[in-house]
Design a protein around this motif. Structure first.
Motif, PDB file in Angstrom:
ATOM      1  N   LEU A  45      38.901  44.006  25.063  1.00 38.77           N
ATOM      2  CA  LEU A  45      37.960  43.368  25.984  1.00 38.77           C
ATOM      3  C   LEU A  45      37.578  44.322  27.113  1.00 38.77           C
ATOM      4  CD1 LEU A  45      36.368  40.944  27.025  1.00 38.77           C
ATOM      5  CD2 LEU A  45      38.481  40.112  28.105  1.00 38.77           C
ATOM      6  N   GLU A  58      35.002  34.106  25.980  1.00 38.32           N
ATOM      7  CA  GLU A  58      35.932  34.684  25.017  1.00 38.32           C
ATOM      8  C   GLU A  58      36.877  33.602  24.497  1.00 38.32           C
ATOM      9  OE1 GLU A  58      35.852  38.038  24.056  1.00 38.32           O
ATOM     10  OE2 GLU A  58      33.951  37.929  25.149  1.00 38.32           O
ATOM     11  N   GLY A  64      37.367  33.085  29.925  1.00 43.26           N
ATOM     12  CA  GLY A  64      38.146  32.727  28.757  1.00 43.26           C
ATOM     13  C   GLY A  64      38.120  31.242  28.477  1.00 43.26           C
ATOM     14  N   VAL A  85      32.430  37.155  32.594  1.00 41.31           N
ATOM     15  CA  VAL A  85      33.363  37.024  31.467  1.00 41.31           C
ATOM     16  C   VAL A  85      34.338  35.897  31.795  1.00 41.31           C
ATOM     17  CG1 VAL A  85      35.079  38.183  30.030  1.00 41.31           C
ATOM     18  CG2 VAL A  85      33.181  39.498  31.018  1.00 41.31           C
ATOM     19  N   TRP A 114      29.820  36.170  28.696  1.00 42.36           N
ATOM     20  CA  TRP A 114      30.705  36.232  27.548  1.00 42.36           C
ATOM     21  C   TRP A 114      31.771  35.157  27.702  1.00 42.36           C
ATOM     22  CZ3 TRP A 114      32.216  42.159  27.298  1.00 42.36           C
ATOM     23  CH2 TRP A 114      31.057  42.927  27.075  1.00 42.36           C
TER      24      TRP A 114
END
Length: 269
Positions: A234, A220, A193, A191, A218
């Protein structure tokens, strides 16, 4: 928010680790790994632990050199032994499935632990560096000043209580992207950002591309960096992913992977 059961763990190399356990009747336990200069006792980590705790048990720990733990931080190297002590504690408490969830430095450590030590059922790596010595952002240049300079180490000890080992790595440990391919067949979720001010999304892509299936990435769009930026929605999605993938895989053998010596890791909690 439930009050965690206090744990005192000891690593295979004899470092005392402060931890807390939020119990669950289910078979899944999340081992929560914080970022550099953080602690499992901080509000952001407690909030994440509470969200994960809706899905299973949680063991949060302070890495060596952080918070109430002993020793000195090696910033991602020997901290795999700290995770190993928490995994062993979860196993002793009867959990049949263990999920590692790490943020930033902790995200790099859980990747390295799963690759080098094994014994877990899923891995979630959030906002992690894929490689060492990254200085491409202002925040990371500051982090390197803290780690590499005596004045920086003193400053972070006074400001955050984090004790950093004065000697650098020798030898340099394997970077997360160098070992990520060894995690399979354990599922890996990366994950990252798009608004991360420390590590750009290329780190998430590099880590994902280095890993073998089963894996997910992912990116984000509005997510910044690590624990403080992680919204409850999340965390819930990450926990749901973990519950889904562990329920879809066979129960592992009871015996620990070759090379592990769980009798060396104890806790007093």
């Amino acid at each position: 928010m439930a009050t965690p059961e206090p744990l005192t763990l000891y690593t295979a190399d004899g470092v005392r680790i402060d931890a807390g356990h939020t119990p669950s009747d289910g078979e899944v336990c999340f081992v929560l790994a914080h970022g550099f200069t953080c602690s499992w006792r901080q509000p952001a980590l407690r909030r994440i632990a509470a969200a994960l705790g809706r899905h299973g048990g949680v063991i949060g720990l302070d890495f060596r050199g952080h918070g109430r733990s002993g020793g000195h931080s090696t910033v991602g190297d020997r901290e795999v032994l700290d995770i190993d002590a928490a995994v062993a504690a979860a196993t002793r408490r009867g959990y049949g499935r263990i999920v590692l969830a790490g943020f930033s430095m902790g995200g790099a450590i859980v990747v390295r632990h799963a690759a080098l030590h094994g014994g877990v059922d899923a891995v979630i790596s959030v906002s992690a560096p894929a490689r060492w010595y990254y200085r491409g952002t202002v925040p990371m240049r500051r982090v390197h000043w803290v780690i590499e300079r005596r004045a920086g180490r003193m400053a972070v000890r006074l400001a955050r209580g984090t004790r950093i080992a004065p000697k650098g790595w020798d030898p340099v440990p394997e970077a997360p992207h160098e070992v990520a391919g060894r995690i399979a067949p354990v599922p890996l979720l990366v994950v990252h950002g798009a608004a991360d001010a420390f590590f750009p999304v290329e780190h998430g892509h590099q880590l994902y591309e280095a890993a073998s299936d089963p894996k997910e990435l992912w990116i984000e769009p509005s997510f910044g960096h690590a624990e403080v930026a992680a919204a409850p929605e999340l965390i819930d999605r990450m926990a749901a992913w973990a519950m889904r993938v562990v329920s879809a895989t066979p129960v592992p053998d009871a015996e620990p992977p070759q090379g592990r010596t769980r009798d060396q890791r104890t806790d007093l909690g």
